[in-house]
Design an enzyme around this catalytic site. Structure first.
Site, mmCIF file in Angstrom:
data_model
loop_
_atom_site.group_PDB
_atom_site.id
_atom_site.type_symbol
_atom_site.label_atom_id
_atom_site.label_comp_id
_atom_site.label_asym_id
_atom_site.label_seq_id
_atom_site.Cartn_x
_atom_site.Cartn_y
_atom_site.Cartn_z
ATOM 1 N N ASN A 34 36.759 39.823 26.524
ATOM 2 C CA ASN A 34 35.829 38.790 26.982
ATOM 3 C C ASN A 34 34.399 39.303 27.084
ATOM 4 O O ASN A 34 33.444 38.533 26.971
ATOM 5 C CB ASN A 34 36.287 38.211 28.322
ATOM 6 C CG ASN A 34 37.445 37.245 28.121
ATOM 7 O OD1 ASN A 34 37.722 36.835 26.984
ATOM 8 N ND2 ASN A 34 38.130 36.896 29.182
ATOM 9 N N GLU A 49 46.188 42.886 27.412
ATOM 10 C CA GLU A 49 45.071 43.789 27.693
ATOM 11 C C GLU A 49 45.284 44.343 29.110
ATOM 12 O O GLU A 49 45.056 43.627 30.087
ATOM 13 C CB GLU A 49 43.743 43.013 27.596
ATOM 14 C CG GLU A 49 42.518 43.888 27.717
ATOM 15 C CD GLU A 49 41.203 43.084 27.678
ATOM 16 O OE1 GLU A 49 40.196 43.604 27.205
ATOM 17 O OE2 GLU A 49 41.202 41.919 28.143
ATOM 18 N N HIS A 69 46.200 41.524 31.606
ATOM 19 C CA HIS A 69 45.521 40.307 31.155
ATOM 20 C C HIS A 69 46.270 39.724 29.958
ATOM 21 O O HIS A 69 46.249 40.293 28.872
ATOM 22 C CB HIS A 69 44.065 40.671 30.793
ATOM 23 C CG HIS A 69 43.249 39.523 30.306
ATOM 24 N ND1 HIS A 69 42.115 39.685 29.542
ATOM 25 C CD2 HIS A 69 43.396 38.181 30.471
ATOM 26 C CE1 HIS A 69 41.622 38.503 29.261
ATOM 27 N NE2 HIS A 69 42.369 37.582 29.807
ATOM 28 N N SER A 124 40.884 37.640 34.162
ATOM 29 C CA SER A 124 40.313 37.884 32.837
ATOM 30 C C SER A 124 38.951 38.560 32.946
ATOM 31 O O SER A 124 38.343 38.885 31.942
ATOM 32 C CB SER A 124 40.177 36.573 32.066
ATOM 33 O OG SER A 124 39.341 35.694 32.774
#
Ligand code: COA
Length: 696
Positions: free
Chosen positions: A481, A443, A431, A410
């Site tokens: 993130n 992702e 991801h 991530s």
């Protein structure tokens, strides 16, 4: 060339709509249909009509681009065609193949009978665009299938398989050769002088409908459709179908359609529709790039994430191997998958047969050598670079030379992972979001070595698995993130300054987020959050609030330990005075005088960091376009789809206002509030995100 082809099959006129790619009811189709209906009506040699579509599709509904441009209101509108059809004294039979959706299904419902291919799907998905079916769809559907079926189908927008549509009374027959059989059906109806059946006159299933059905359904939808307009208006329409005179109910549907059509929610959801499709387009890939067909997959690591990813493949019918190095860990992982499926069977969302089929596609293995035939391997092990590098070295040694090696990291550096292998061009980040068998977002993260074919494979994998795929560049936290750290970080600054966890979460949930930021922290685990926080690099003039660390050190790990930013009874969160003591202690240590923080400040303080970091991500090319950031946030982070995503939100409120708010907050709240240069440029140039492409 007309968008409607007209031909005669003996005494039956066949009207075939041909408007690639999906036969949307654009103005050319509507004009063509009006003309063809007139011709068939006037021709004495025509006794019946069949309406069908080219390109393997009946009609996919209104042309969504026309909804925004206003062309959908141009004569003839769908309802003009419907009046023309209902006035025709000859049988009209719809021959449905592929999909009949939205306005397309509304046209089919206006035909006297419907014949569908067994593989066809029908439905009224307007709700997904913030709309309701405005051409009598809620009325005719309810009259044919009854209010309960209509409530479920039209408020969810779900596609209904033809077999189910037959049971519900929405179609009249299934066929193998749908056009040929519809022609036979239509000819026979004419020969028998069968009374023409108009759905708008059918009453059996609406007479005496129990009013309690509507009250119960409104209650059921309370939390799911909170803050939205269209689902509630759809219930009103269906109720009106059962309780008001026909003409009045049809008129109400039109009025409420217009209300939805003019709403900001409709605009945001239409943005989302096109954004998801745009996200699939990768400008620097050669147009002839062919993805590697994924026929077999393998997952490394059978934890919650690895197991969830494996379920995605099994659900899509792709055989998948799951690797753990010990039999105990493997058995635990396989057991978890089985329990997840069994829970769906108990809930009634999956059949036992589908569960058995999915499980038969999952094969547990304990040796890397067993993975030699996989087309793609996705690593989902512990988030530690050394461990990942070890996995990739071993994969490189055993996997087929063309196989794609993907990592579910991530945030770790994909370049570094790729470079440990002898085939860096075949390495990419995929991801997934937890729970991986539920969350829509994929992702994909390209390394600087990823080949065009590797990227194309990861993107097409998204479609194969029923996900929404977005391509990101390689940086700390990628798109999602990287933005999240500023959002969650700001929530903790607000706690230091005087807010409470429940105030913050209530404000963000009121805006439409599925969960507020502190409830999300508790769900993900404050140990996990703290570990990720510790690994982040931040500039010297910035700081993180010590709150997360103290919460972690106090053993308040979140839902899993029964305490975090809240106390938990089961999954129910309860405000906890103990956390307030901890937070107030932090404020005291930092010399901050706590104050009342207004709700609108909380909203601004949390949304602007998302927008600002998103703008930097776009400027750096980490996201290909601003709408990709929206797709990430809506599908992976609970941002309300009906608000379009953070970048769309910023554009709607105005970049000037965004920049002004940030400048106002910067002197008190530090460098992180300095507006991104791209935002300043958009604000001063009076431009929108889509102008960037033109000026780039
Ligand atoms: N109006 C205008 N364009 C449409 C459209 C519509 N109703 N439906 C699909 N398209 C376009 C898409 O934007 C896409 O264009 P692109 O290739 O330039 O990106 C193309 O048609 C193919 O659509 P896509 O969704 O990628 O294909 P698919 O095969 O996965 O799915 C459908 C086909 C029809 C199931 C899906 O497109 C869909 O659900 N469409 C919307 C249906 C709808 O909501 N109708 C009611 C409108 S009020």
């Amino acid at each position: 060339m007309s968008a409607v082809k007209y031909r005669l099959d003996g005494n039956v006129a066949v009207l075939e709509i041909d408007n690639p790619p999906v036969n949307a009811t654009s103005i050319s189709v509507r004009e063509g249909l009006a003309e063809a209906l007139k011709e068939a009506g006037a021709d004495p040699a025509v006794d019946a009509l069949v309406l069908t579509g080219s390109n393997g599709v009946f009609l996919a509904g209104a042309d969504i681009k026309e909804i925004s441009s206003g062309l959908s209101n141009k004569f003839p509108m769908l309802r003009d065609l419907q009046s023309q059809m209902e006035a025709l004294p000859k049988p009209i039979v719809a021959a449905i193949q592929g999909v009949a959706l939205g306005g397309g299904f509304e046209i089919a419902l206006t035909c006297h009978w419907r014949v569908a291919a067994k593989s066809a799907q029908v439905g009224l998905p307007e709700v997904k665009l913030g709309l309701l079916p405005g051409a009598g769809g809620t009325q005719r559907f309810t009259r044919l299938a009854g209010p309960e079926a209509a409530l479920d189908a039209i408020t969810s927008g779900a596609q209904i398989p033809a077999t189910r549509a037959l049971e519900l009374g929405l179609i009249d027959a299934l066929a193998d050769d749908v056009v040929a059989e519809a022609i036979v059906f239509a000819r026979q109806a004419a020969a028998d002088q069968r009374p023409l059946r108009l759905a708008s006159n059918v009453t059996e299933k609406i007479t005496g409908a129990d009013p309690a059905v509507f009250a119960a359904f409104r209650k059921k939808l309370e939390s799911k459709a909170r803050g939205q307009l269209a689902p509630w208006r759809i219930i009103d329409c269906i109720e009106a179908a059962c309780t008001r005179p026909k003409d009045e109910a049809f008129q109400l549907e039109r009025d409420w359609y217009n209300e939805c059509r003019n709403s900001a929610q409709r605009k945001a959801l239409v943005h989302g529709f096109f954004a998801e499709r745009e996200a699939r387009k990768i400008p620097d890939l050669p147009t002839d790039t062919q993805p590697l067909p994924v026929r077999r997959a393998a997952i490394i690591g059978a934890g919650t994430m690895g197991g969830g990813i494996a379920m995605n493949f099994a659900n899509a019918g792709i055989p998948v191997q799951l690797l753990e190095l010990t039999q105990e860990a493997l058995d635990r992982g396989l057991g978890l998958i089985k329990r997840n499926y069994a829970a769906s069977v108990t809930r009634g969302s999956l059949t036992q047969a589908a569960m058995d089929r999915a499980l038969s596609l999952v094969q547990g293995v304990t040796e890397y050598e067993a993975l030699a035939a996989a087309d793609i391997v996705i690593e989902a092990v512990f988030e530690d670079m050394k461990v990942k590098k070890d996995v990739f070295t071993r994969l490189d040694a055993v996997c087929a030379p063309q196989a794609i090696l993907a990592t579910n990291t991530s945030s770790l550096d994909i370049d570094a992972i790729a470079e440990i292998t002898s085939r860096p061009q075949n390495v990419i980040g995929t991801h997934f979001f937890s729970p991986a068998n539920v969350m829509k977002l994929l992702e994909n993260v390209r390394s600087r070595h990823s080949s065009a074919r590797t990227i194309a494979t990861a993107m097409s994998l998204g479609k194969q698995l029923g996900k929404v795929a977005v391509l990101a560049g390689n940086c700390d936290g990628f798109i999602g993130n990287r933005m999240l750290q500023f959002y969650s970080g700001e929530a903790e600054f607000l706690l230091e300054e005087g807010a409470t966890p429940e105030q913050i979460d209530t404000v963000m949930e009121g805006f439409g987020f599925a969960m507020g930021p502190l409830a999300v922290r508790d769900l993900a685990g404050n140990d996990v959050g703290y570990l990720i926080r510790k690994s982040r690099r931040i500039p010297d003039d910035e700081r993180f609030s010590p709150i997360l660390q103290r919460v972690f050190e106090a053993g308040r790990l979140g839902q899993k330990s029964g305490r975090g930013f809240y106390r938990y009874e089961g999954r129910t969160r309860i405000p906890d005075p103990e956390i307030m003591t901890l937070i107030e202690g932090v404020s005291r240590d930092l010399g901050i005088t706590r104050r009342e923080i207004p709700d609108d400040e909380i909203l601004n303080r949390l949304l602007h960091p998302l927008v600002n970091e998103g703008a930097k991500i776009v400027a750096e090319g980490i996201a290909i376009r601003a709408s990709d950031v929206d797709v990430v946030y809506v599908n992976g982070y609970g941002f309300p789809a009906y608000k379009g995503g953070p970048m769309f939100w910023a554009q709607e409120i105005g970049f000037e206002k965004v920049v002004e708010t940030m400048r106002k907050l910067a002197p008190t709240h530090g460098q992180r509030w300095r507006p991104a240069p791209l935002l300043e440029r958009l604000a001063s140039g009076g431009q929108g995100w889509s102008d960037l492409k033109k000026t780039a």
